[in-house]
Design a protein around this motif. Structure first.
Motif, mmCIF file in Angstrom:
data_model
loop_
_atom_site.group_PDB
_atom_site.id
_atom_site.type_symbol
_atom_site.label_atom_id
_atom_site.label_comp_id
_atom_site.label_asym_id
_atom_site.label_seq_id
_atom_site.Cartn_x
_atom_site.Cartn_y
_atom_site.Cartn_z
ATOM 1 N N GLU A 63 31.933 41.781 45.077
ATOM 2 C CA GLU A 63 31.898 43.168 45.635
ATOM 3 C C GLU A 63 32.317 44.013 44.158
ATOM 4 O O GLU A 63 31.425 45.240 44.414
ATOM 5 N N ARG A 72 34.451 36.725 47.705
ATOM 6 C CA ARG A 72 33.902 37.927 47.761
ATOM 7 C C ARG A 72 34.138 39.682 47.587
ATOM 8 O O ARG A 72 33.505 40.290 46.824
ATOM 9 N N GLU A 84 30.493 32.231 50.390
ATOM 10 C CA GLU A 84 31.177 32.529 51.102
ATOM 11 C C GLU A 84 31.342 34.021 51.784
ATOM 12 O O GLU A 84 32.296 34.216 52.011
ATOM 13 N N ASP A 85 30.526 34.496 52.246
ATOM 14 C CA ASP A 85 30.507 36.461 52.367
ATOM 15 C C ASP A 85 30.939 36.171 54.035
ATOM 16 O O ASP A 85 30.994 34.910 54.936
ATOM 17 N N GLU A 135 38.185 34.186 49.988
ATOM 18 C CA GLU A 135 38.000 35.219 49.803
ATOM 19 C C GLU A 135 37.898 36.706 48.378
ATOM 20 O O GLU A 135 37.627 37.505 48.003
#
Ligand code: XMP
Length: 517
Positions: free
Chosen positions: A218, A214, A4-5, A211
């Motif tokens: 991170e 991601r 999903e990057d 989102e």
């Protein structure tokens, strides 16, 4: 694991809170149009705003008069950033003043439903009828529209009800488009978002999942993560999101305190352990809890014992998983709003979870921080979680212990669990499960005389509690049909040994509460 990057960060529409009672509602309405919206303080600085890269701004209503000393002011600089702005009620007046228009106490105060005539050529009223009704709640009115803006609506009392400048990206309405009593209110918001801000409704559950995945990657990197599952929807969805993001770096801990409803523990273990193959520690702590609750009848004492023991068990298990750096929490946007803005991400876990060791510093991972409960449920569906788990009614942390009105024993737990399962089955079959906030059985520990098969019985009653509510702060007893009540009663008495009577709780909250303890 799906990749999903490369997902773009959603640009929000920020609602500046001038203290209006409908400010949160504006964010909800914008989100319903599939545009991410968040509430920020009215005195947010230009730099803070720029950093958020919003698609648009909405200035909320507020209780003050713009002329009162200390009334929340609007920084005029916010109106010339090139970001489209919609002012609502007080927000319209603050915009008018900031741009050199006039606001006066005209004597034309309006509260409630009011007729409205709009300029159909205006951007805000595109494709809408010229004559409408709307919901007003104001004393002051804009009496002169600032230069460069055009008047686009009047209310029945003659007050200026709308103004705009498409060129400058500035729009305002005196009425409240966010309340259901303004029939075209949602259309007005849609016009602002779509035509004014160029927002095209991409904030879907699929987008939220991508989102958040991601962001979690991170934040977490290659570190280990733990998550306590309660059986409820928030912790379950939070865990699934984190698992989607970092896979087996996550370990879930499910403390079974033996106070769950029928089949609940099995569902959690089946869903997480088998179906989604999430590393899961299933702690069988039933006997420990029941032993500690023996003879305890005082509700607060029950709650305290359960809360503390839960933490102790969680602590013991998480210590065995050394090396974990993050703790997943199912904090919701409503919690964030209620507790004000909280910027410190790194906190000692015991502040949140209560009772974790002093020297254990876990960082929080809160993937639901931006979501309301119904949005969490949609994300759960998007993640492939079964409807039965995602749309489950709320269930209190102390579980069945606070629905046994007296001390908790194996026998009473078994009776209540069985009666509750029958009740849920009937409620579901009759199509009432999603029409009520909660429906459940309560076991008061008194006995009464009955007769069954020509013999005397001396057994417990079961109380049916079913309530409607929007937010659990207030509630009304649900008007379940008599036929449904009859079948619940017959089945419980016939099928649950130890019960000879069924009663219905017809108290609202207040003065009652939803739970009995
Ligand atoms: P009351 O009984 O206060 O309940 O009207 C309001 C809502 O909160 C739930 N509830 C709890 N939820 N831990 C929870 O997670 C608790 O200790 C707890 N106590 C009550 C209750 O089921 C209702 O939805």
């Amino acid at each position: 694991m799906p990749v999903e990057d490369g997902v773009e960060q959603e640009r929000p529409v920020l609602v500046l809170d001038f203290g209006g009672q409908y400010a949160h509602l504006i964010t909800r309405r914008v989100r319903e149009l599939r545009v991410l919206s968040e509430l920020v303080a009215h005195d947010v600085t230009v730099d803070e705003l720029r950093a958020r890269n919003p698609r648009g701004l909405i200035l909320s209503g507020g209780p003050a008069s713009v002329h009162e000393a200390g009334a929340p002011a609007l920084d005029p600089a916010l109106l010339s950033l090139g970001i489209p702005v919609l002012g609502i009620c007080y927000g319209m007046q603050a915009m008018a003043l900031a741009l050199g228009g006039d606001v006066g106490r005209t004597g034309a105060a309006e509260f409630g439903k009011a007729p409205l005539t709009v300029e159909p050529g205006a951007l805000l009223f595109r494709d809408l009828p010229a004559d409408q009704t709307c919901w007003m709640s104001h004393n002051d009115s804009v009496t002169r529209v600032p230069e460069g803006l055009g008047e686009t609506g009047r209310s029945g009392s003659g007050a200026i009800a709308a103004m705009e400048s498409v060129e400058r990206g500035l729009y305002a309405v005196q009425f409240h488009p966010e309340v259901v009593h303004t029939p075209h209110g949602q259309d007005v918001l849609r016009n602002f978002l779509l035509h004014g801000c160029g927002a095209d409704g991409t904030w879907t559950p699929a987008h939220v999942v991508a989102e958040q995945v991601r962001r979690i990657r991170e934040q977490v990197g290659a570190e280990r993560v733990i998550c306590g599952l309660s059986g409820g929807v928030d912790s379950a969805v939070a865990a699934m999101l984190v698992h989607r993001a970092v896979g087996d770096q996550l370990t879930c801990i499910f403390v079974d305190h033996g106070l769950l409803r029928e089949g609940e523990a099995e569902q959690v273990v089946e869903l997480f352990g088998s179906h989604f193959a999430v590393p899961l520690v299933h702690v069988q702590a039933q006997e420990r809890f029941i032993a500690l609750l023996a003879g305890v009848t005082e509700p607060e004492q029950k709650r305290k014992i359960i809360g503390e023991t839960f933490i102790r068990v969680f602590e013991e298990e998480s210590r065995k998983l050394d090396g974990a750096r993050f703790l997943v929490q199912g904090t919701l946007y409503s919690d964030v709003i209620e507790s004000g803005s909280r910027t410190a991400a790194k906190i000692k876990s015991h502040h949140n979870v209560g009772g974790l060791p002093e020297d254990m510093e876990l960082e929080l991972c809160e993937p639901l921080r931006l979501l309301f409960k119904d949005e969490v449920r949609r994300v759960g569906e998007e993640l492939g979680m079964p409807e039965r788990m995602v749309w489950r009614q709320p269930f209190p942390g102390p579980g069945l212990a606070i629905r046994i009105i007296g001390d908790v024993t194996h026998e009473r737990l078994s009776i209540l669990r069985h009666a509750d399962a029958v009740l849920q089955d009937e409620i579901r079959k009759a199509g009432w499960y999603n029409r009520v906030w909660q429906s459940f059985a309560v076991l008061p520990c008194v006995k009464s005389v009955g007769v069954m098969g020509d013999a005397r019985t001396y057994a417990y009653p079961i109380v049916i509690r079913a309530v409607t509510s929007d937010d659990a702060m207030t509630a009304d007893w649900a008007r379940l049909p008599h036929d449904l009540l009859a079948s619940i009663s017959t089945r419980i008495i016939n099928e649950v040994p130890g019960v000879n009577r069924v009663a219905l709780d017809i108290s609202s909250k207040p003065p009652g509460t939803i739970e009995w303890e």
